[in-house]
Design an enzyme around this catalytic site. Structure first.
Site, PDB file in Angstrom:
ATOM      1  N   GLU A 147       0.851  -1.190   0.000  1.00  0.00           N
ATOM      2  CA  GLU A 147       0.000   0.000   0.000  1.00  0.00           C
ATOM      3  C   GLU A 147       0.885   1.237   0.000  1.00  0.00           C
ATOM      4  O   GLU A 147       1.991   1.210   0.506  1.00  0.00           O
ATOM      5  CB  GLU A 147      -0.863   0.035   1.266  1.00  0.00           C
ATOM      6  CG  GLU A 147      -1.777  -1.160   1.443  1.00  0.00           C
ATOM      7  CD  GLU A 147      -3.010  -1.083   0.572  1.00  0.00           C
ATOM      8  OE1 GLU A 147      -3.223  -0.032  -0.074  1.00  0.00           O
ATOM      9  OE2 GLU A 147      -3.756  -2.069   0.534  1.00  0.00           O
ATOM     10  N   TYR A 178       4.147  -4.141  -8.686  1.00  0.00           N
ATOM     11  CA  TYR A 178       2.843  -4.719  -9.024  1.00  0.00           C
ATOM     12  C   TYR A 178       2.887  -5.450 -10.362  1.00  0.00           C
ATOM     13  O   TYR A 178       1.980  -6.208 -10.694  1.00  0.00           O
ATOM     14  CB  TYR A 178       1.778  -3.629  -9.073  1.00  0.00           C
ATOM     15  CG  TYR A 178       1.230  -3.262  -7.716  1.00  0.00           C
ATOM     16  CD1 TYR A 178       0.021  -3.789  -7.276  1.00  0.00           C
ATOM     17  CD2 TYR A 178       1.905  -2.380  -6.878  1.00  0.00           C
ATOM     18  CE1 TYR A 178      -0.500  -3.451  -6.035  1.00  0.00           C
ATOM     19  CE2 TYR A 178       1.397  -2.037  -5.634  1.00  0.00           C
ATOM     20  CZ  TYR A 178       0.193  -2.582  -5.224  1.00  0.00           C
ATOM     21  OH  TYR A 178      -0.310  -2.250  -3.988  1.00  0.00           O
TER      22      TYR A 178
END
Ligand SMILES: *[C@@H]1O[C@H](CO)[C@@H](O)[C@H](O)[C@H]1NC(C)=O
Ligand SMILES: *[C@@H]1O[C@H](CO)[C@@H](O)[C@H](O)[C@H]1NC(C)=O
Length: 369
Positions: A147, A178
Site C-alpha cells: 500500500e 505490481y
C-alpha cells in the site's frame, strides 16, 4: 626442544578442534534430519528441536554444502497472512530462488525463525500486535507494505525495530512491483483486441478527496467514460478481461501519488487486457523507469482535461497513430504472477541470503512517503 614442544601442542589443538567439528557436524546432521518439510506444514504444530536450530541460527557461517539441500536452513515466519489473504506456502515459482528456505505462519517457530515478515496493515493498530518476546540474535525483521503511504497509518509503530524493507518502491531492500515487463527473445506479432468502445474506468474506492475524481469530473465533460465497479456498471470478475478489452483507453488513475506507486490498474487492467493506459500517478519520468515511453498517455502531458479529451478523440479517428501505443508488445510481455503476495514472500529467501549481517532502520516514515 622448544620447537618440538610447539609442534606437539599445535597437533593437540588441531586434534581437539577437529573432534569438536566432527561432533558438531554429527549433531547438526542428525538434529536437522528429523523435521522435514512436511513435518513443518502449517497445519501440524510440531515443537521444533530448538537447540539444533539455534546452532544453525547463530552460526550462519557454517558451510551450507554440509547440509543436504532439502533441509531448510532459513526459516521465514509470516507474522500474519497479509490482510487475511492466504496462498500456498513453500511452493515458490522456479524463477525465484527459494532453496533452503522454509516459510511458515506458525508463530511457535518465532524463536528459531531467521526472519519475521510484518505486513504493515496488520500491525499498524498498535505495537502490541508485533512480536512481544525478545528477538533472537541475528533474526531479521522485515517491514512489508504494498500500500502507498497515503493508505497506511501509524508508521511510527515500526520505528527502530525493522532491519529490511519490502515494498513497491525500487529502493526497498526487497523490491516487489505490481508488475513488470520481460523482454521477448524474438519479435512477436501482437493482435490488438477488437475495439468497440472508447474509455473505461474501473473504480471501487470512490473517494471525493482523491485528486483523480476531480480530474474525472472535468474529463467526462468532453468525452464519454464508462465507469465500472461499486455503485456503477457491474463487472463480474470473470467478464473483466472481455469487457475491458473492447475499450481503446483505460483510466489507470492511482488512488494516491507516490514515487514508484504504479499498480495493477496499469499492469492488469491496461497492459495485460490490451487497452491503452491513460495514467495519473507519479511523473512520466517515473513511469519510464518501468515501461516504454510510447506505451502510455500521461495526464501530465496535457495542460487540461479538455486537451487530453481532444487528444483521445483524435486518436480514436486515427487507427495508425492509436496502434503505435501497442508497438512495445512485439518486444516485451507482461510477466504474470500467481499472486503478488505469494511472489513477495518468496523473494524474502534470496534476500536473506544476501542481507548485510547488520542493518537497522531508525524510521520507515522518514523514507516511505
Ligand atoms: C494508529 O494507532 C492508534 C493508537 O495506537 C490506534 O488507535 C489506531 O487504530 C491506529 N490506526 C490504524 C489505522 O491502525
Ligand atoms: C535488527 O534491528 C534491531 C533493532 O535496531 C537490532 O537490534 C538488530 O541487531 C538488527 N538485526 C540485524 C540482523 O541486523
Amino acid at each position: 626442544m622448544a620447537s618440538r614442544k610447539l609442534i606437539s601442542q599445535t597437533w593437540a589443538i588441531i586434534l581437539i578442534l577437529s573432534s569438536f567439528l566432527i561432533f558438531l557436524l554429527f549433531t547438526l546432521y542428525h538434529g536437522m534430519k528429523l523435521p522435514t518439510h512436511k513435518a513443518y506444514s502449517t497445519k501440524q504444530k510440531i515443537v521444533p528441536d530448538c537447540s539444533m536450530y539455534s546452532i544453525e541460527v547463530n552460526s550462519r557461517t557454517l558451510p551450507q554444502q554440509k547440509m543436504s539441500s532439502d533441509l531448510p536452513s532459513l526459516i521465514i515466519l509470516l507474522w500474519t497472512w497479509p490482510s487475511g489473504h492466504t496462498f500456498p506456502l513453500n511452493q515458490c515459482p522456479a524463477s525465484i530462488d527459494s532453496s533452503n528456505c522454509l516459510f511458515t505462519v506458525d508463530r511457535s517457530l518465532y524463536s528459531v525463525a531467521n526472519a519475521v515478515v510484518f505486513h504493515h496493515r496488520d500491525v499498524s493498530g498498535s505495537k502490541s500486535l508485533l512480536a512481544q518476546e525478545p528477538r533472537p540474535p541475528h533474526q531479521y525483521w522485515i517491514w512489508f507494505s504494498l500500500e502507498s503511504p497515503s493508505n497506511i497509518r501509524n508508521l511510527s509503530v515500526v520505528d527502530n525495530i525493522m532491519n529490511l524493507t519490502m515494498s513497491y518502491r525500487v529502493d526497498s531492500d526487497i523490491f516487489m512491483p505490481y508488475g513488470r515487463l520481460a523482454k521477448l527473445d524474438k519479435q512477436y506479432d501482437f493482435t490488438i483486441p477488437e475495439k468497440t468502445a472508447l474509455v473505461a474506468w474501473l473504480i471501487s474506492n470512490w473517494n471525493l478527496k482523491h485528486k483523480r475524481l476531480e480530474y474525472y469530473k472535468e474529463l467526462k465533460k468532453h468525452i464519454q467514460i464508462d465507469i465500472y465497479g461499486k455503485h456503477h456498471l457491474p463487472l463480474p470478475s470473470e467478464l473483466k478481461f472481455l469487457n475491458l478489452a473492447k475499450y481503446k483507453f483505460y483510466l489507470a488513475f492511482e488512488n494516491s501519488i507516490h514515487e514508484d506507486y504504479i499498480t495493477e490498474k496499469l499492469w492488469t487492467n491496461s497492459f495485460l487486457i490490451g487497452t491503452v493506459p491513460v495514467v495519473m500517478g507519479p511523473p512520466r519520468k517515473n513511469y519510464e523507469r518501468f515501461i516504454p515511453p510510447d506505451s502510455f498517455i500521461h495526464v501530465e502531458d496535457f495542460s487540461s482535461a479538455k486537451e487530453l479529451a481532444s487528444y483521445l478523440l483524435s486518436l480514436d479517428k486515427d487507427d495508425q497513430k492509436y496502434q503505435r501505443y501497442f508497438n512495445w508488445k512485439s518486444n516485451y510481455q507482461v510477466v504474470k504472477m500467481r499472486s503478488i503476495f505469494e511472489t513477495a514472500y518468496c523473494k524474502v529467501c534470496k534476500a536473506l541470503k544476501e542481507a548485510p549481517s547488520y542493518r537497522t532502520i531508525p524510521s520507515i516514515a522518514e523514507w516511505f512517503k
